[in-house]
Design a protein around this motif. Structure first.
Motif, PDB file in Angstrom:
ATOM      1  N   TYR A  50      -5.695   0.270 -13.437  1.00 36.42           N
ATOM      2  CA  TYR A  50      -4.571  -0.577 -13.824  1.00 36.42           C
ATOM      3  C   TYR A  50      -3.389   0.325 -14.161  1.00 36.42           C
ATOM      4  O   TYR A  50      -3.581   1.385 -14.755  1.00 36.42           O
ATOM      5  N   ASN A  51      -2.177  -0.116 -13.854  1.00 36.35           N
ATOM      6  CA  ASN A  51      -0.982   0.498 -14.427  1.00 36.35           C
ATOM      7  C   ASN A  51      -0.237  -0.607 -15.168  1.00 36.35           C
ATOM      8  O   ASN A  51      -0.365  -1.792 -14.825  1.00 36.35           O
ATOM      9  N   CYS A  52       0.548  -0.199 -16.154  1.00 37.79           N
ATOM     10  CA  CYS A  52       1.137  -1.218 -17.043  1.00 37.79           C
ATOM     11  C   CYS A  52       2.597  -1.494 -16.697  1.00 37.79           C
ATOM     12  O   CYS A  52       3.369  -1.898 -17.556  1.00 37.79           O
ATOM     13  N   ARG A  53       2.963  -1.299 -15.407  1.00 39.69           N
ATOM     14  CA  ARG A  53       4.395  -1.258 -15.038  1.00 39.69           C
ATOM     15  C   ARG A  53       4.524  -1.414 -13.531  1.00 39.69           C
ATOM     16  O   ARG A  53       3.525  -1.381 -12.818  1.00 39.69           O
ATOM     17  N   PHE A  54       5.767  -1.515 -13.069  1.00 38.33           N
ATOM     18  CA  PHE A  54       6.015  -1.467 -11.626  1.00 38.33           C
ATOM     19  C   PHE A  54       5.615  -0.089 -11.106  1.00 38.33           C
ATOM     20  O   PHE A  54       5.856   0.921 -11.776  1.00 38.33           O
ATOM     21  N   GLY A  55       5.030  -0.036  -9.917  1.00 36.22           N
ATOM     22  CA  GLY A  55       4.748   1.259  -9.290  1.00 36.22           C
ATOM     23  C   GLY A  55       6.037   1.851  -8.745  1.00 36.22           C
ATOM     24  O   GLY A  55       7.024   1.149  -8.526  1.00 36.22           O
ATOM     25  N   ASP A  56       5.979   3.148  -8.528  1.00 39.53           N
ATOM     26  CA  ASP A  56       7.093   3.854  -7.896  1.00 39.53           C
ATOM     27  C   ASP A  56       6.472   4.651  -6.764  1.00 39.53           C
ATOM     28  O   ASP A  56       5.681   5.550  -7.037  1.00 39.53           O
ATOM     29  N   PRO A  57       6.685   4.310  -5.499  1.00 43.16           N
ATOM     30  CA  PRO A  57       7.744   3.491  -4.920  1.00 43.16           C
ATOM     31  C   PRO A  57       7.400   2.032  -4.591  1.00 43.16           C
ATOM     32  O   PRO A  57       8.122   1.424  -3.799  1.00 43.16           O
ATOM     33  N   GLU A  58       6.357   1.443  -5.199  1.00 46.08           N
ATOM     34  CA  GLU A  58       6.083   0.032  -4.881  1.00 46.08           C
ATOM     35  C   GLU A  58       7.282  -0.860  -5.233  1.00 46.08           C
ATOM     36  O   GLU A  58       7.592  -1.816  -4.517  1.00 46.08           O
ATOM     37  N   ALA A  59       7.940  -0.563  -6.366  1.00 40.01           N
ATOM     38  CA  ALA A  59       9.091  -1.393  -6.759  1.00 40.01           C
ATOM     39  C   ALA A  59      10.185  -1.359  -5.691  1.00 40.01           C
ATOM     40  O   ALA A  59      10.794  -2.395  -5.387  1.00 40.01           O
ATOM     41  N   THR A  70       0.835  -1.195   0.000  1.00 41.36           N
ATOM     42  CA  THR A  70       0.000   0.000   0.000  1.00 41.36           C
ATOM     43  C   THR A  70       0.868   1.243   0.000  1.00 41.36           C
ATOM     44  O   THR A  70       1.774   1.389   0.803  1.00 41.36           O
ATOM     45  N   ASP A  71       0.588   2.106  -0.962  1.00 39.00           N
ATOM     46  CA  ASP A  71       1.303   3.368  -1.091  1.00 39.00           C
ATOM     47  C   ASP A  71       0.647   4.391  -0.143  1.00 39.00           C
ATOM     48  O   ASP A  71      -0.479   4.201   0.302  1.00 39.00           O
ATOM     49  N   HIS A  72       1.372   5.445   0.151  1.00 42.39           N
ATOM     50  CA  HIS A  72       0.839   6.571   0.937  1.00 42.39           C
ATOM     51  C   HIS A  72       0.983   7.773   0.025  1.00 42.39           C
ATOM     52  O   HIS A  72       2.070   8.309  -0.133  1.00 42.39           O
TER      53      HIS A  72
HETATM   54  N1  GLY Z   1       2.851   4.662  -6.695  1.00 41.55           N
HETATM   55  C1  GLY Z   1       1.852   4.779  -7.678  1.00 41.55           C
HETATM   56  C2  GLY Z   1       2.263   4.594  -9.054  1.00 41.55           C
HETATM   57  O1  GLY Z   1       3.384   4.221  -9.359  1.00 41.55           O
HETATM   58  O2  GLY Z   1       1.447   4.792  -9.947  1.00 41.55           O
END
Ligand code: GLY
Ligand code: AMP
Length: 432
Positions: A285-294, A212-214
């Motif tokens: 949906y996103n088509c990639r790694f999240g930032d900062p999830e990665a 979970t992102d903040h």
């Molecule tokens: N952290 C959200 C995103 O990468 O879209």
């Protein structure tokens, strides 16, 4: 193998660091990279969205694989152009990246495949959109730009005035350029957000630990939306029953639907989810790694990252076992004072040395410069870096990330002090 990683953020630093652990990789290039990546890869100053120049760079260095990490080159079709030039790639083609590139496409896709999401209508005409919002008369209402908008294209309108000005900004004012020429108006979902990233080759889908992102700038989810101020994983309230529900109703139908529509999704698929009282819904949906999830998830990856990438490329993901450490990870972002609005850059960063294997420091907005005639890392962007700590339990991971954050200094540094608090306090579903 020689790998070229496209992008310049903390996500790309985490990708480069993780790839470096693979014994089969001899050289890593990054375009354009940043001040931290340049100590682990050869950085070349080519813009991540400049497709012809990236293809030329891949040829020049004879890349064996190109990892396209950010959303915009994926949505623009960089993978297609690289493939046409004969390169192996990681990331979806343009016709699959559209899951992130067009909200209208993704909402229609979910409707076609009965994937649970918020009810919606799409509009190009401002008068029709305003008529609709007035007749609907239910707030909050969610108004979204169709295209990419740096995470800023979503307005949660609390009343009719806010809704009308969001519609006018997007459809008449051109505030979001072409991205806002079409909008989606959707039902507001109440619940708890969770993100699940998954590896998929179009035939098999392997979810990573839930995170979970903040997104808000300040403690207590106050302030403006940002690219993300911190992430924890795994989240305790994503129970095995919820995971089963997601697999059956969301993950498999999404992967299979895309493959059936001859848009096989190969790469990392990001599911932004809302756990509501009436079940899980897809927010986006996103088509990639999240930032900062990665930055939070990749340090937990036990399997050789290159092996996963190759298996996805060859559509044999089902043949390999993808394993993550059964530990907790906490990632805290340090930003420039003022971010996501106005901020200054060029400040020296100290305290970056690290010898602890359970702590990773990933650079985002940094660059190598000189201070008093000596080489120094200085700030160069809004989100400056992220500190990730891995530990046996979430509390220790959060505590250890903050301990390291306390060592790192630069003028005006800003970070949230409550990353992971909701999950730690409530254990299960946070209070709404
Ligand atoms: N952290 C959200 C995103 O990468 O879209
Ligand atoms: P998106 O760019 O679609 O992820 O939206 C950004 C943020 O807006 C999400 O992370 C949610 O917090 C919020 N959001 C988007 N759509 C909805 C919705 N239908 N209901 C409630 N919140 C939403």
């Amino acid at each position: 193998m020689k790998i070229l990683v496209i992008g310049s953020g903390g996500r790309e630093h985490a990708i480069v660091s993780t790839l470096r652990k693979s014994p089969d990789i001899t050289e890593i290039y990054a375009a354009p990279g940043n001040g931290g990546i340049q100590s682990e890869a050869i950085c070349r100053d080519v813009k991540a969205t400049d497709i012809p120049s990236i293809v030329a760079l891949a040829k020049e260095i004879s890349a064996d694989l190109v990892f396209v990490a950010p959303d915009d080159p994926l949505v623009l079709g960089m993978v297609d152009k690289l493939e046409e030039a004969g390169f192996k790639t990681f990331g979806p083609r343009k016709n699959a990246a559209i899951l992130e590139g067009s909200k209208k496409f993704s909402k229609d896709f979910m409707k076609r495949h009965a994937i649970p999401t918020a009810d919606f209508e799409a509009f190009k005409d401002a008068q029709k959109a305003i008529q609709y919002i007035k007749s609907r008369n239910s707030y909050p209402a969610v108004i979204k730009c169709d295209g990419l908008a740096l995470g800023k294209g979503v307005i949660i309108a609390q009343n009719e005035d806010e809704a009308i000005s969001a519609i006018e900004d997007m459809l008449l004012g051109g505030k979001f350029g072409d991205s806002g020429k079409q909008i989606v108006i959707e039902e507001f979902l109440k619940g708890t957000e969770v993100t699940v990233l998954a590896f998929t080759d179009g035939k098999t889908i392997v979810p990573m630990p839930p995170s979970t992102d903040h997104k808000r700038a300040f403690d207590g989810d106050k302030g403006l939306n940002t690219g993300g101020m911190g992430v924890i994983a795994p989240v305790p309230y994503y129970t095995p029953a919820i995971a089963d529900e997601c697999m059956e109703k969301i993950f498999l139908p999404t992967m299979n639907g895309m493959t059936q529509e001859e848009r096989p999704f190969k790469g990392c698929l990001y599911f932004g989810l809302m756990l509501t009282d009436s079940g899980v819904r897809v927010i986006e949906y996103n088509c990639r790694f999240g930032d900062p999830e990665a930055q939070c998830l990749l340090p937990l990856l036990k399997t050789d990252f290159l092996k996963i990438i190759q298996a996805i490329h060859e559509e044999r993901l089902s043949d390999i076992k993808v394993e993550f450490d059964n530990k907790s990870s906490a990632c805290v972002v340090m930003a420039s004072g003022g971010y996501p609005e106005k901020y200054q850059t060029g400040f020296q960063i100290t305290g970056l040395d690290n010898s602890n294997d359970n702590i990773c420091i990933y650079h985002a907005g940094t660059k190598l410069s000189t201070v008093n005639a000596a080489p120094a890392i200085v700030t160069s962007g809004g989100r400056v870096l992220a500190v990730t700590a891995i530990a046996d339990d979430l509390k220790s991971a959060v505590d250890n990330a903050y301990k390291k954050i306390n060592d790192i200094k630069f003028e005006g540094a800003h970070y949230r002090t409550d990353i992971g608090n909701k999950a730690l306090k409530n254990g299960f579903l946070p209070q709404k």
